[in-house]
Design an enzyme around this catalytic site. Structure first.
Site, PDB file in Angstrom:
ATOM      1  CG  ASP A 246      -5.705   1.454   1.321  1.00  0.00           C
ATOM      2  OD1 ASP A 246      -7.207   2.177   2.747  1.00  0.00           O
ATOM      3  OD2 ASP A 246      -5.751   1.196   1.537  1.00  0.00           O
TER       4      ASP A 246
ATOM      5  CB  THR B 201      -0.737   0.286   1.738  1.00  0.00           C
ATOM      6  OG1 THR B 201      -1.283  -1.203   1.207  1.00  0.00           O
ATOM      7  CG2 THR B 201      -1.853   0.941   1.364  1.00  0.00           C
TER       8      THR B 201
ATOM      9  CG  ASP C 237     -10.937   1.344   5.537  1.00  0.00           C
ATOM     10  OD1 ASP C 237     -11.795   1.582   5.941  1.00  0.00           O
ATOM     11  OD2 ASP C 237     -10.374  -0.229   4.988  1.00  0.00           O
TER      12      ASP C 237
ATOM     13  NE  ARG D 261     -12.366  -1.128   7.783  1.00  0.00           N
ATOM     14  CZ  ARG D 261     -12.564  -2.223   6.954  1.00  0.00           C
ATOM     15  NH1 ARG D 261     -12.591  -3.170   7.523  1.00  0.00           N
ATOM     16  NH2 ARG D 261     -11.452  -2.246   5.912  1.00  0.00           N
TER      17      ARG D 261
ATOM     18  CD1 TRP E 285      -5.854  -1.538  10.280  1.00  0.00           C
ATOM     19  CD2 TRP E 285      -5.061   0.439   9.703  1.00  0.00           C
ATOM     20  NE1 TRP E 285      -4.507  -1.605  10.071  1.00  0.00           N
ATOM     21  CE2 TRP E 285      -4.128  -0.383   9.203  1.00  0.00           C
ATOM     22  CE3 TRP E 285      -4.650   1.834   9.494  1.00  0.00           C
ATOM     23  CZ2 TRP E 285      -2.847   0.042   8.483  1.00  0.00           C
ATOM     24  CZ3 TRP E 285      -3.448   2.386   8.580  1.00  0.00           C
ATOM     25  CH2 TRP E 285      -2.566   1.207   8.657  1.00  0.00           C
TER      26      TRP E 285
END
Length: 380
Positions: free
Chosen positions: A221, A164, A242, A298, A300
């Site tokens: 992302d 990522t 996200d 969320r 993480w």
């Protein structure tokens, strides 16, 4: 008056004037040294009185070489501007080329003025180059775009998947960075559940950064708000899964947060993993809109912290509001809060019981720039 008495008086007067001048000079130097540890509105401007201030310094053969539009200006005190024009009319045709012109261990503000156009390139501002500004067309951030299209499953030069964080179109590793009127974009389109399509438009790992009226566009992302204290003011951030994530301590004030989800997704995924970490995301006076049925956030990290205050939230939020990332043990550790939000998506009737409706006293630390210790580094 005797001549003998007059001469010492003159000498004393001259000595006094010299001391005052020296003190004034020392004060000016002190103020210059102090100012470089702040970000001000001046750091986000390049046009004054209808002209571009063209003064910058580059390092050549280990010596400073200064180009200055005003021959009488002191090169150590002037603000410096490097112009990027993809058509060849500036000092560099690429944004990375302009960044490369800034010397390592730079100690003065350098403004990189990026003329309108789409700049298809990956850009890295390394840790060794602090005090850099990216400045676009102040009338519209969409005129100046830095765009790339890496995704997590792509192979890098080493033959391994990028993962990522290496997909970022623009990576800011240095401290005291600021940007205005720029679009940061990753053009990869992803939907919830697709593998290997994480695609970061902007990653910030440097400390003390300001983003004013920028656009950050992507899908999954989009904005990797990785580490440090950051201030996003009047920005537009778009994605679906996200799309604001990381472990920074950041204030998002008066921003437009736009979901492009077709089905489900999430806005924030904060990665605070210890109760001793002083990090979190605070969204204040933001407008949250778009499509899909998404989570506000969320978990993480085990101690993920995300707060929404005084926001308008459209009818795009799933009633439960928040997700524990399939780790129920995180429910008692996270800090997911809402305060005085409005809109259909702000209705808390179906919220998970481990999220909080905050009181005025509880939300107060999250409401202003003091959340990111702005009194220490912001002059806005």
């Amino acid at each position: 008056m005797k001549v003998e008495a007059f001469i010492p008086a003159v000498l004393l007067l001259c000595f006094g004037v010299m001391l005052c001048l020296k003190s004034s000079c020392a004060l000016q130097i002190g103020n210059n040294n102090e100012l470089k540890n702040y970000i001000s509105w001046e750091d986000l401007r390049v046009v004054e009185d209808g002209r571009i201030e063209r003064s910058f310094s580059i390092k050549e053969n280990s010596n400073w070489v200064t180009t200055n539009a005003n021959a009488n200006a002191n090169a150590t005190n002037v603000r410096r501007v490097i112009v990027v024009d993809k058509n060849g009319g500036g000092d560099s045709v690429t944004v990375q080329g302009a960044v490369d012109m800034v010397p390592d261990s730079n100690s003065q503000r350098v403004k990189i003025f990026i003329l309108p156009g789409i700049y298809r390139e990956k850009v890295i501002v390394p840790k060794s180059k602090p005090y850099i500004s990216f400045i676009g067309n102040e009338s519209y951030a969409g005129d100046t775009v830095i765009s790339w299209s890496d995704k997590a499953s792509d192979l890098g030069c080493d033959g391994k998947e990028l993962g990522t964080y290496r997909t970022a179109s623009v990576s800011i590793e240095s401290d005291f960075f600021c940007a205005t009127a720029i679009t940061f974009e990753n053009t990869v389109v992803a939907e919830a559940g697709e593998q290997g399509r994480q695609a970061v438009a902007l990653r910030i790992i440097g400390d003390k950064a300001v983003f004013y009226r920028v656009r950050v566009l992507g899908s999954q992302d989009t904005l990797f708000d990785d580490n440090g204290s950051h201030y996003f003011y009047q920005c537009y951030i778009q994605g679906n899964v996200d799309f604001i994530f990381g472990n920074a301590k950041s204030l998002y004030q008066d921003c437009d947060i736009h979901s492009t989800a077709k089905r489900y997704g999430a806005i924030a995924a904060h990665h605070r993993d210890s109760e001793t970490e002083d990090t979190g995301f605070s969204f204040v006076n933001c407008d949250i809109s778009g499509t899909g049925q998404i989570y506000l956030g969320r978990a993480w990290g085990n101690y993920s912290r995300t707060v929404y205050s005084n926001c308008f939230i459209a009818d795009i939020i799933t009633p439960v509001g928040w997700s524990d990332w399939k780790h129920p043990e995180r429910q008692r550790k996270v800090m997911f809060g809402e305060y005085n939000c409005r809109g259909r998506g702000a209705e808390r009737g179906g919220r998970v019981p481990w999220s909080k409706t905050l009181t005025r006293d509880e939300v107060k630390p999250f409401l202003g720039r003091e959340f990111i210790y702005g009194d220490q580094w912001l002059r806005l």
